[in-house]
Design an enzyme around this catalytic site. Structure first.
Site, PDB file in Angstrom:
ATOM      1  CG  HIS A  25      -0.779  -0.180   2.535  1.00 47.76           C
ATOM      2  ND1 HIS A  25       0.364   0.352   3.193  1.00 47.76           N
ATOM      3  CD2 HIS A  25      -1.115  -1.057   3.463  1.00 47.76           C
ATOM      4  CE1 HIS A  25       0.256   0.048   4.569  1.00 47.76           C
ATOM      5  NE2 HIS A  25      -0.535  -0.903   4.539  1.00 47.76           N
ATOM      6  CG  HIS A  79      -3.163  -6.846  12.583  1.00 49.21           C
ATOM      7  ND1 HIS A  79      -3.956  -5.940  12.415  1.00 49.21           N
ATOM      8  CD2 HIS A  79      -2.008  -6.170  11.751  1.00 49.21           C
ATOM      9  CE1 HIS A  79      -3.645  -4.880  11.756  1.00 49.21           C
ATOM     10  NE2 HIS A  79      -2.252  -4.999  11.334  1.00 49.21           N
ATOM     11  CD  GLU A  81      -2.892  -3.626   7.408  1.00 51.26           C
ATOM     12  OE1 GLU A  81      -2.416  -3.529   8.210  1.00 51.26           O
ATOM     13  OE2 GLU A  81      -2.531  -2.523   6.266  1.00 51.26           O
ATOM     14  CG  ASP A  83      -0.835  -7.348   5.869  1.00 52.94           C
ATOM     15  OD1 ASP A  83      -1.731  -7.176   6.407  1.00 52.94           O
ATOM     16  OD2 ASP A  83       0.332  -7.092   6.380  1.00 52.94           O
ATOM     17  CG  HIS A 145      -0.203  -1.219  11.470  1.00 56.80           C
ATOM     18  ND1 HIS A 145      -0.906  -1.732  10.266  1.00 56.80           N
ATOM     19  CD2 HIS A 145      -0.345  -0.046  11.384  1.00 56.80           C
ATOM     20  CE1 HIS A 145      -0.817  -0.972   9.412  1.00 56.80           C
ATOM     21  NE2 HIS A 145      -0.617   0.248  10.008  1.00 56.80           N
ATOM     22  CG  ASP A 164       1.601  -5.354  11.382  1.00 56.59           C
ATOM     23  OD1 ASP A 164       2.050  -6.373  10.490  1.00 56.59           O
ATOM     24  OD2 ASP A 164       0.742  -4.789  11.019  1.00 56.59           O
ATOM     25  CE1 TYR A 192       5.966  -4.218   8.161  1.00 53.98           C
ATOM     26  CE2 TYR A 192       5.815  -3.422  10.488  1.00 53.98           C
ATOM     27  CZ  TYR A 192       5.233  -4.176   9.398  1.00 53.98           C
ATOM     28  OH  TYR A 192       3.941  -4.600   9.865  1.00 53.98           O
ATOM     29  CG  HIS A 223       4.903  -8.493   7.716  1.00 53.46           C
ATOM     30  ND1 HIS A 223       4.202  -8.714   6.736  1.00 53.46           N
ATOM     31  CD2 HIS A 223       4.244  -7.476   8.335  1.00 53.46           C
ATOM     32  CE1 HIS A 223       3.139  -8.404   6.679  1.00 53.46           C
ATOM     33  NE2 HIS A 223       2.902  -7.690   7.714  1.00 53.46           N
TER      34      HIS A 223
HETATM   35 FE1  FEO Z   1      -0.789  -4.159   9.784  1.00 53.62          FE
HETATM   36 FE2  FEO Z   1       1.110  -6.637   8.387  1.00 53.62          FE
HETATM   37  O1  FEO Z   1      -0.287  -5.609   8.765  1.00 53.62           O
END
Ligand code: FEO
Length: 396
Positions: A25, A79, A81, A83, A145, A164, A192, A223
């Protein structure tokens, strides 16, 4: 066969590695992205997070090599989101018996995103799930996040599944920090933080305090690589970033129409360098905003420059001003310069935008007409020199 790596007794890394993804994004990801997911096989079977939807089949294949999907007891959504959670509907089709464990905000988000009413188990700070040999304890991390974010801590193996937090956008074929070039990992961890977590810096100290209450053998983020040999280093970095640590680097960010602003930028850089401070230069047409923010994270000063077009800044600078105002870097000094033809406009916008980003403007204006004269070139040099001296005096 998919490669499932056992990272601890009964704990497997089963996520996906998106080697070719170059944009998250708007965040440039030249080293790709991973969507980490972890499977805990204890008396109960628990999946920690899923992956981005296009990788759902890959996740299912990895998990089904280890356990029967219909035997999964829990899917923890640290989380929501996309991803991490957009493959959840695909997993739930194969594992409809699983309870979905998440915060109250996470539940609201999953229901709205996927219009599904799963068997939810809402948890809050300090709640624990008994898996058999080990427990999974939940540590809420609101806004690290999203409001729903939490981490899960596995007792016994002492693994913090941090989602995250402590993440990096980098693809590797080996999952641990010490199996990779640590400089690259730390650089991506910084980038990041600068692009994802920076606006929530004031919350990082509290999160680190929570992490200090438990022994940690591994930090397994959602990640990038798993931290096992450089845990102290990454915790120390988060502490520094969370308190606005900076050196005397000055980052100059500009864009130019016919070259006058570029000439000013280069003269200013020469002045900064003459002070002994470090200088970095980015032109917005050629640098990704996310790389610029990475440089700004530990810098002491930010100088913005733009040509004036239509009484305002160049459109590339307009985008950057919006980005930096959202991220709000901590403890920086700022300055602005501009070039114009018949009427100004960029200078005030740059200065106001720096203030709106929480950056204290520490210079008088430098708005020059058409191109730089010999005297004005010297004026630019001195502008950089004097600003850098202030940054050096403010070094933390
Ligand atoms: Fe806030 Fe990796 O998503």
């Amino acid at each position: 066969m998919m490669n499932n790596v056992q990272i601890a007794k009964g704990v497997y890394s089963v996520g996906a590695v998106d080697w070719t993804m170059r944009d998250f994004h708007g965040y440039a990801t030249p080293r790709g992205i991973t969507y980490n997911s972890y499977l805990i096989v204890d008396e109960k079977i628990c999946l920690i997070d899923t992956v981005k939807a296009p990788f759902g089949a890959e996740l299912l294949e990895r998990v089904s090599q280890i356990v029967d999907l219909t035997k999964i007891d829990y899917i923890v959504c640290n989380h929501t989101e996309p991803d991490h959670a957009s493959a959840l509907p695909m997993v739930m089709e194969k594992a409809p018996q699983a309870k979905v464990v998440l915060t109250a905000q996470g539940k609201e988000s999953i229901i709205k995103h996927y219009q599904k009413d799963y068997d939810f188990q809402v948890v809050k700070e300090g709640d624990a799930l008994d898996l058999g040999r080990n427990q999974l304890k939940f540590i809420t991390l609101p806004m690290l996040h999203w409001p729903d974010s939490m981490a899960s801590y596995l007792t016994g193996e002492e693994i913090l599944f941090s989602n995250d937090a402590f993440g990096q956008h980098i693809c590797t074929s080996n999952p641990f920090d010490d199996e990779n070039e640590i400089h690259d990992i730390m650089q991506e961890a910084a980038k990041y933080y600068a692009n994802i977590l920076l606006p929530y810096t004031r919350l990082v100290g509290g999160a680190l305090k929570k992490a200090e209450t438990v022994p940690i053998k591994m930090i397994a983020p959602s990640h990038g690589v798993i931290w096992r040999s450089h845990i102290t280093d990454i915790l120390k970095k988060y502490e520094q970033w969370g308190t606005g640590y900076h050196d005397d680097t000055v980052v100059i960010v500009y864009d130019t129409m016919w070259g006058a602003t570029e000439d000013m930028a280069r003269r200013i850089l020469e002045g900064v360098a003459a002070s002994g401070a470090k200088a970095k230069l980015h032109r917005l047409k050629t640098s990704a905003m996310s790389d610029i923010m990475n440089d700004i994270l530990e810098a002491g000063g930010v100088i913005l420059g733009s040509s004036t077009q239509h009484n305002t800044v160049l459109a590339t600078m307009g985008g950057f001003l919006s980005y930096i105002q959202g991220l709000k870097p901590v403890n920086k000094l700022g300055a602005a310069f501009s070039a114009h033809g018949w009427a100004g406009g960029a200078q005030k916008i740059l200065e106001n935008s720096l203030e709106a980003a929480g950056i204290k403007v520490e210079s008088s204006e430098l708005a020059l007409k058409w191109v730089t004269s010999k005297d004005e070139k010297e004026q630019c040099f001195n502008f950089g020199l004097e600003f850098a001296k202030k940054v050096q005096a403010n070094k933390k």
